[in-house]
Design a protein around this motif. Sequence first.
Motif, PDB file in Angstrom:
ATOM      1  N   ILE A  85       0.668  -1.247   0.093  1.00 37.32           N
ATOM      2  CA  ILE A  85      -0.016  -0.032   0.208  1.00 37.32           C
ATOM      3  C   ILE A  85       0.762   1.093  -0.102  1.00 37.32           C
ATOM      4  O   ILE A  85       0.534   2.256  -0.672  1.00 37.32           O
ATOM      5  N   PHE A  86       1.828   1.229   0.811  1.00 34.70           N
ATOM      6  CA  PHE A  86       2.769   2.571   0.768  1.00 34.70           C
ATOM      7  C   PHE A  86       3.520   2.493  -0.370  1.00 34.70           C
ATOM      8  O   PHE A  86       3.806   3.799  -0.790  1.00 34.70           O
ATOM      9  N   ARG A 139       0.425   7.384   0.361  1.00 34.30           N
ATOM     10  CA  ARG A 139      -0.451   7.919   1.476  1.00 34.30           C
ATOM     11  C   ARG A 139      -0.463   9.356   1.515  1.00 34.30           C
ATOM     12  O   ARG A 139       0.465   9.968   1.126  1.00 34.30           O
ATOM     13  N   VAL A 164      -0.544  12.812   3.138  1.00 36.33           N
ATOM     14  CA  VAL A 164       0.100  13.234   4.294  1.00 36.33           C
ATOM     15  C   VAL A 164      -0.431  14.731   4.246  1.00 36.33           C
ATOM     16  O   VAL A 164      -0.270  15.571   3.237  1.00 36.33           O
ATOM     17  N   SER A 206       2.643  14.108  10.457  1.00 34.20           N
ATOM     18  CA  SER A 206       1.409  14.347   9.722  1.00 34.20           C
ATOM     19  C   SER A 206      -0.027  14.262  10.654  1.00 34.20           C
ATOM     20  O   SER A 206       0.355  13.913  11.726  1.00 34.20           O
ATOM     21  N   GLU A 255      -0.819  10.823  11.497  1.00 31.07           N
ATOM     22  CA  GLU A 255      -0.050  10.488  12.622  1.00 31.07           C
ATOM     23  C   GLU A 255      -0.590  11.077  14.188  1.00 31.07           C
ATOM     24  O   GLU A 255      -0.590  10.306  14.919  1.00 31.07           O
ATOM     25  N   ARG A 288       0.513  13.400  -1.533  1.00 27.17           N
ATOM     26  CA  ARG A 288       0.590  12.053  -1.601  1.00 27.17           C
ATOM     27  C   ARG A 288       1.975  11.413  -1.717  1.00 27.17           C
ATOM     28  O   ARG A 288       2.702  11.918  -2.492  1.00 27.17           O
ATOM     29  N   TYR A 322       4.799   8.432  -1.781  1.00 28.32           N
ATOM     30  CA  TYR A 322       4.892   6.825  -2.372  1.00 28.32           C
ATOM     31  C   TYR A 322       6.249   6.565  -1.587  1.00 28.32           C
ATOM     32  O   TYR A 322       7.438   7.435  -1.872  1.00 28.32           O
ATOM     33  N   GLU A 342       3.851  -0.290  10.782  1.00 32.41           N
ATOM     34  CA  GLU A 342       2.354  -0.340  10.902  1.00 32.41           C
ATOM     35  C   GLU A 342       1.828  -1.645  11.353  1.00 32.41           C
ATOM     36  O   GLU A 342       0.907  -1.620  12.390  1.00 32.41           O
ATOM     37  N   GLN A 384      -5.980  -3.333   3.251  1.00 33.90           N
ATOM     38  CA  GLN A 384      -5.340  -2.728   4.511  1.00 33.90           C
ATOM     39  C   GLN A 384      -6.323  -3.637   5.734  1.00 33.90           C
ATOM     40  O   GLN A 384      -5.597  -3.964   6.702  1.00 33.90           O
TER      41      GLN A 384
END
Length: 379
Positions: free
Chosen positions: A137-138, A143, A145, A180, A183, A244, A246, A259, A307
Amino acid sequence: MIENISGFVGSAFGYLIPFLLVLTVVIFIHELGHFLVARWAGVRVLVFSIGFGPELLGRTDRHGTRWRIAAIPLGGYVRFLGDANAASGTDHEAIEQMSDRARSETFAAASLPRRAAIVAAGPFANFILAVALFAGIFAFVGRPVTDARIDTVQEGSPAATAGFQPGDIILSINGDAISSFAELQRVVSSNADRALGVTVQRSDGQVQLNVTPERREVEDGFGNKMNIGVLGITRSFEDGDIQRVYAGPVEAVKLGMGETWFVVTRTLDYIGGLFSGRESTDQLSGPIRIAQVSGQAATVGAAALIQLMAVLSVSIGLLNLFPIPMLDGGHLVFYAIEAVRGRPLSERIQEYGMRIGVALVLMLMIVATSNDIAHLWSL
């Protein structure tokens, strides 16, 4: 009436198919861990089953292993030569009647380190799957941010009481850097009723604030309710605040491990909260709720479903490591005792332990299923 029934059936299938997909992959990887290490250890595998009960589909490979899909898809098992049942109880009578060569291929004949490795391989495989899914996914989805910049502070909220102001950028919490707003939300949501030391950046420099997130019941976009910590702030959506990101291969794996570790620590923290009275059992979910969440995740997209699969894989791996007889962790406890004593516990003691384990697992299932039913009733 017909439209209502049709809608219910359609909704049920919308939940069931994603749920079966997620659960089947997670269970398959778990049992594959047991299977591969058993083959490496020289233990013959008789059955590799996804699900319990009557066989729906199956085939036997050239090594004599029966690969099967059973009617009840809520679990799975690997049965070794010399096992009396799917729970890996030893069939001593059958082993005594085997040839020396066949007896050497039984699970009971394997050395203690090899038996422990076979048992631990299932949960370990779940953690590897979770890391791989999160990393994917990452790397491929990325993601979003958002800078941890505060836009508004709710009047009377913990943030207002602590002295937060619009425009503040949160730099760290309890000394850990915050990169972020997501987070920030993660840390705050998992620390309800706990004092936090927060460093913020203002126009006039850095300011140290102390705040205790308030435990509050919140609802997501699908109507699911959760008790989490909140500060009473909203994020800023100024130009350039959202991007975003990557990750490269190495960074993606590191993020995936992070994670996975977060899910482990959050789960253990919740369990500790149950014993201390800080958390409630109403957050426990069973197969009905998992099926519902799977269907909801599928409507969002493949990334959300993947996820969820990763989170469920961590949860199943961790649950199986709990020191409860009948689970993998319970077997590992027996092996640890065997290593200290120089001989295994008696069959009678192990049988009593298994009965206690079954009772504990059943109690957990009853509580979780009751929560599922109560949740459905409230919709």
